[in-house]
Design a protein around this motif. Structure first.
Motif, PDB file in Angstrom:
ATOM      1  N   LEU A 173     -28.052 -45.839 -34.560  1.00 25.50           N
ATOM      2  CA  LEU A 173     -28.644 -47.025 -35.192  1.00 25.50           C
ATOM      3  C   LEU A 173     -30.013 -47.336 -34.599  1.00 25.50           C
ATOM      4  O   LEU A 173     -30.939 -47.721 -35.321  1.00 25.50           O
ATOM      5  CB  LEU A 173     -27.715 -48.230 -35.046  1.00 25.50           C
ATOM      6  CG  LEU A 173     -26.748 -48.456 -36.229  1.00 25.50           C
ATOM      7  CD1 LEU A 173     -25.839 -47.270 -36.462  1.00 25.50           C
ATOM      8  CD2 LEU A 173     -25.917 -49.720 -36.019  1.00 25.50           C
ATOM      9  N   THR A 174     -30.159 -47.139 -33.293  1.00 28.74           N
ATOM     10  CA  THR A 174     -31.466 -47.357 -32.669  1.00 28.74           C
ATOM     11  C   THR A 174     -32.482 -46.342 -33.177  1.00 28.74           C
ATOM     12  O   THR A 174     -33.634 -46.686 -33.481  1.00 28.74           O
ATOM     13  CB  THR A 174     -31.348 -47.262 -31.138  1.00 28.74           C
ATOM     14  OG1 THR A 174     -30.462 -48.281 -30.673  1.00 28.74           O
ATOM     15  CG2 THR A 174     -32.705 -47.438 -30.477  1.00 28.74           C
ATOM     16  N   ALA A 175     -32.083 -45.072 -33.275  1.00 29.35           N
ATOM     17  CA  ALA A 175     -33.000 -44.029 -33.751  1.00 29.35           C
ATOM     18  C   ALA A 175     -33.527 -44.342 -35.144  1.00 29.35           C
ATOM     19  O   ALA A 175     -34.691 -44.054 -35.461  1.00 29.35           O
ATOM     20  CB  ALA A 175     -32.291 -42.675 -33.744  1.00 29.35           C
ATOM     21  N   TYR A 176     -32.681 -44.954 -35.985  1.00 32.95           N
ATOM     22  CA  TYR A 176     -33.099 -45.282 -37.350  1.00 32.95           C
ATOM     23  C   TYR A 176     -33.506 -46.750 -37.489  1.00 32.95           C
ATOM     24  O   TYR A 176     -33.636 -47.253 -38.604  1.00 32.95           O
ATOM     25  CB  TYR A 176     -31.978 -44.917 -38.333  1.00 32.95           C
ATOM     26  CG  TYR A 176     -31.879 -43.415 -38.541  1.00 32.95           C
ATOM     27  CD1 TYR A 176     -32.561 -42.798 -39.588  1.00 32.95           C
ATOM     28  CD2 TYR A 176     -31.171 -42.617 -37.656  1.00 32.95           C
ATOM     29  CE1 TYR A 176     -32.514 -41.425 -39.751  1.00 32.95           C
ATOM     30  CE2 TYR A 176     -31.115 -41.238 -37.812  1.00 32.95           C
ATOM     31  CZ  TYR A 176     -31.790 -40.653 -38.857  1.00 32.95           C
ATOM     32  OH  TYR A 176     -31.763 -39.275 -39.022  1.00 32.95           O
ATOM     33  N   GLU A 177     -33.724 -47.393 -36.349  1.00 36.56           N
ATOM     34  CA  GLU A 177     -34.231 -48.771 -36.303  1.00 36.56           C
ATOM     35  C   GLU A 177     -33.392 -49.725 -37.147  1.00 36.56           C
ATOM     36  O   GLU A 177     -33.927 -50.606 -37.814  1.00 36.56           O
ATOM     37  CB  GLU A 177     -35.711 -48.801 -36.704  1.00 36.56           C
ATOM     38  CG  GLU A 177     -36.574 -47.945 -35.784  1.00 36.56           C
ATOM     39  CD  GLU A 177     -38.040 -47.985 -36.118  1.00 36.56           C
ATOM     40  OE1 GLU A 177     -38.790 -48.693 -35.424  1.00 36.56           O
ATOM     41  OE2 GLU A 177     -38.437 -47.305 -37.101  1.00 36.56           O
TER      42      GLU A 177
END
Length: 298
Positions: A173-177
């Motif tokens: 989720l962080t990688a895809y903001e």
């Protein structure tokens, strides 16, 4: 005799991550029938259409037949087949199974164990789901076969069984903001994201690692459609939409068919995109049929 061990070790044809859920689907179906009637027997000609629908919806993209598991599951010690002529399967030929009156049922020893230990059925079913299908499909697959499962944890077979990495969700989720890679949805309640999930591209049940380059941040709708083979990803990281999908409403067009050819949203710079090998596995083993052509300007 450890029935969970036997369930986990069903012999299946496999090569390079090829999906072959024929036996697990038949065993789930048989467990559901046993749950309804502990003395049930499944005549092939009567259940063939049900089993074919399960294979079409939850099996591999290529055409396949329920005759294969109906005959071959016998070798795993959990199933037996008899015909109008007596014990024994006539083989895996469709005509032979139909005309011989082939009838299958859970092996008598397994049936006795299920009667003695009612929770064994739930543990076997959950194990089959966990080993062969992504979590997004478990609920609807239970509905499709008619299983009613209690909410209990599946027993672990051994200390060496693979464990999921609970950090994957946050990393993906962080990688895809915190945006759906297909539609950009980014809903929150306060600071908490809602309706966003970390999807495995190559399913965890088929050796997919808990790595960022095997993950996508997807909204709940697109996660389900991705795992059902309606949506996919091409080599240019653009969205594939199956020609097999039919949706006539404006919502279906906006949220599904209009995605064809669009680039993925993310990942952010510095984060690893979906690896080629995982994309290729999903395209071969999950994506249904041919992709729709992208609209001009997509």
């Amino acid at each position: 005799m450890d029935w969970l061990e036997r369930t986990a070790m069903l012999r299946q044809w496999t090569r390079n991550g090829t999906r072959a859920p024929h036996k697990p689907l038949l065993l789930l179906y048989a467990l559901a029938r046993f749950q309804e009637d502990a003395h049930s027997e499944l005549r092939y000609s009567a259940v063939e259409q049900d089993l074919q629908r399960l294979l079409t919806e939850y099996g591999p993209p290529h055409r396949t037949t329920p005759a294969y598991p109906f005959h071959h599951l016998v070798s795993d010690g959990v199933w037996e087949v008899r015909t109008d002529r007596g014990p024994g399967s006539p083989g895996s030929g469709l005509r032979d199974l139909r005309e011989s009156g082939a009838t299958g049922r859970l092996a008598p020893e397994l049936g006795n164990a299920l009667r003695r230990e009612p929770h064994l059925l739930h543990r076997m079913a959950r194990l089959l789901l966990d080993l062969h299908f992504p979590p997004s499909l478990h609920g609807e697959l239970c509905e499709a076969v008619g299983l009613d499962l209690e909410s209990e944890e599946t027993d672990r077979l051994s200390a060496t069984r693979r464990q999921r990495d609970r950090r994957m969700r946050e990393l993906v989720l962080t990688a895809y903001e915190y945006q759906c890679a297909f539609c950009g949805y980014d809903g929150r309640i306060g600071a908490v994201p809602v309706g966003l999930e970390a999807a495995h591209v190559r399913w965890w049940a088929f050796g997919g690692p808990d790595d960022v380059d095997n993950g996508l941040c997807l909204c709940a709708l697109h996660h389900k459609l991705f795992d059902k083979g309606v949506l996919g990803i091409d080599d240019d990281h653009r969205i594939l939409v199956s020609q097999s999908f039919v949706g006539r409403s404006p919502a279906a067009r906006e949220h599904v068919t209009a995605l064809a050819g669009r680039p993925l949203v993310g990942p952010q710079p510095g984060a690893r995109p979906v690896a080629a090998g995982h994309r290729a596995w999903h395209t071969r083993q999950v994506f249904q049929g041919a992709p729709r052509p992208a609209k001009a300007g997509a």
